[in-house]
Design a protein around this motif. Structure first.
Motif, short mmCIF file in Angstrom:
data_model
loop_
_atom_site.label_atom_id
_atom_site.label_comp_id
_atom_site.label_asym_id
_atom_site.label_seq_id
_atom_site.Cartn_x
_atom_site.Cartn_y
_atom_site.Cartn_z
N HIS A 6 43.38 29.81 34.31
CA HIS A 6 43.82 30.45 35.56
C HIS A 6 45.21 29.94 35.95
O HIS A 6 45.33 28.92 36.61
N HIS A 38 48.36 38.32 39.31
CA HIS A 38 47.63 39.26 40.15
C HIS A 38 47.92 40.72 39.76
O HIS A 38 49.06 41.17 39.86
N GLU A 62 44.34 38.57 37.23
CA GLU A 62 43.43 38.31 38.36
C GLU A 62 43.42 39.57 39.22
O GLU A 62 44.44 39.96 39.78
N HIS A 73 38.48 37.77 44.35
CA HIS A 73 39.28 37.85 43.13
C HIS A 73 38.41 37.75 41.89
O HIS A 73 37.50 36.92 41.83
N HIS A 189 37.20 31.35 42.06
CA HIS A 189 37.01 30.46 43.24
C HIS A 189 36.06 31.02 44.31
O HIS A 189 36.47 31.22 45.45
N ASP A 246 44.77 27.40 38.77
CA ASP A 246 45.37 28.35 39.72
C ASP A 246 46.79 27.90 40.07
O ASP A 246 47.22 27.98 41.22
#
Ligand SMILES: [Zn+2]
Ligand SMILES: [Zn+2]
Length: 282
Positions: A6, A38, A62, A73, A189, A246
């Motif tokens: 991620h 994204h 994502e 997400h 998450h 992330d």
């Protein structure tokens, strides 16, 4: 084996170009990294060119989803990047970001806030325009003292007077789209501290029934105390527990590799996908 599944580049809201993300993946000693910008795969070609020999690149994304008014997400991996339906949906999500920002600027004008679209676009620069940019324009106009004050019911906070929601996929639809494109999905998450919505076991089970492959358990914003419960849920539902940093570059303090995916999880996940191949370490 260390796999960070991620990370973001400046193809979405990360601060570093894909090549720099790959360089940092190598420096962090990662064996595999997934680029998961994204709603776009625009960074993948550049990441591929810059991939250090020692690092496997897992193509990903994502996806922005919404369920019952809450944003959620989904990480997607190894789908066919040319799948027309998935590409059309992600294009719609991206286009809608701009339409939505413009609509919020219009509503602010109706409320007497002298903020112009050109000004907001200038503040956003090369990044995808969003509420933080509008908030900065509002502060510059004197309507509010500082950008944080924009995120209330008076202005552009969720459900606020000038708030406009944006297009997002229903998670079950997103799972099916990615599956149809040969890919796998992981709920990102689900119990991070810094988000309003917390996924319940029942909601995770619902997504599992729709074809969800895994749950992101190891995430910097998901404290240790919440991980055991998520691991148990994964066991009960046959889902793959994954992990990732992330990383958003300087926004998140260059944390690539701080969380990783267990090795058996990595292989279980990869084995379920058929739409694309990881670019393997040599
Ligand atoms: Zn996310
Ligand atoms: Zn992310």
């Amino acid at each position: 084996m260390r796999a960070d599944l991620h990370v973001h580049s400046d193809a979405s809201d990360g601060t570093d170009p894909p090549a720099e993300v790959m360089r940092r993946a190598g420096l962090a000693g990662l064996d595999a990294v997934a680029l998961t910008d994204h709603d776009t795969v625009a960074g993948l070609a550049r990441a591929r060119l810059a991939r250090p020999e020692s690092v496997t690149l897992v193509p990903g994304m994502e996806l922005s989803c919404r369920r019952a008014g809450h944003s959620l997400h989904l990480l997607a991996y190894l789908f066919d990047p040319d799948d027309p339906e998935l590409a059309a949906q992600t294009r719609r999500i991206r286009d809608d970001r701009v339409l939505r920002a413009r609509a919020m600027v219009d509503r602010l004008a109706e409320l007497g806030v002298p903020v112009g679209w050109d000004q907001v676009a200038a503040i956003a620069g090369a990044s995808v325009v969003g509420r933080p940019h509008i908030a900065r324009a509002m502060a510059a106009s004197g309507a509010i003292a500082e950008p944080g004050e924009a995120f209330t019911a008076d202005w552009i906070g969720d459900g606020g007077r000038a708030y406009v929601g944006r297009y997002a996929l229903a998670p079950v639809h997103a799972i099916q789209l990615v599956r149809a494109a040969g890919g796998v999905t992981v709920l990102a998450h689900p119990r991070a501290e810094r988000q309003q919505w917390q996924a319940s076991d029942g909601q995770i089970a619902e997504l599992a029934a729709a074809g969800l492959a895994g749950v992101e358990v190891f995430h910097p914003d998901q404290p240790e105390s919440r991980r055991a419960g998520l691991l148990a849920t994964c066991r009960d539902l046959g889902l793959v527990p994954t992990g990732g940093s992330d990383d958003h570059g300087s926004l998140t303090g260059y944390r690539i590799g701080v969380e990783t995916t267990p090795e058996d999880s990595y292989w279980r996940l990869m084995a379920q996908a058929s739409g694309n191949e990881p670019l393997r370490r040599s």
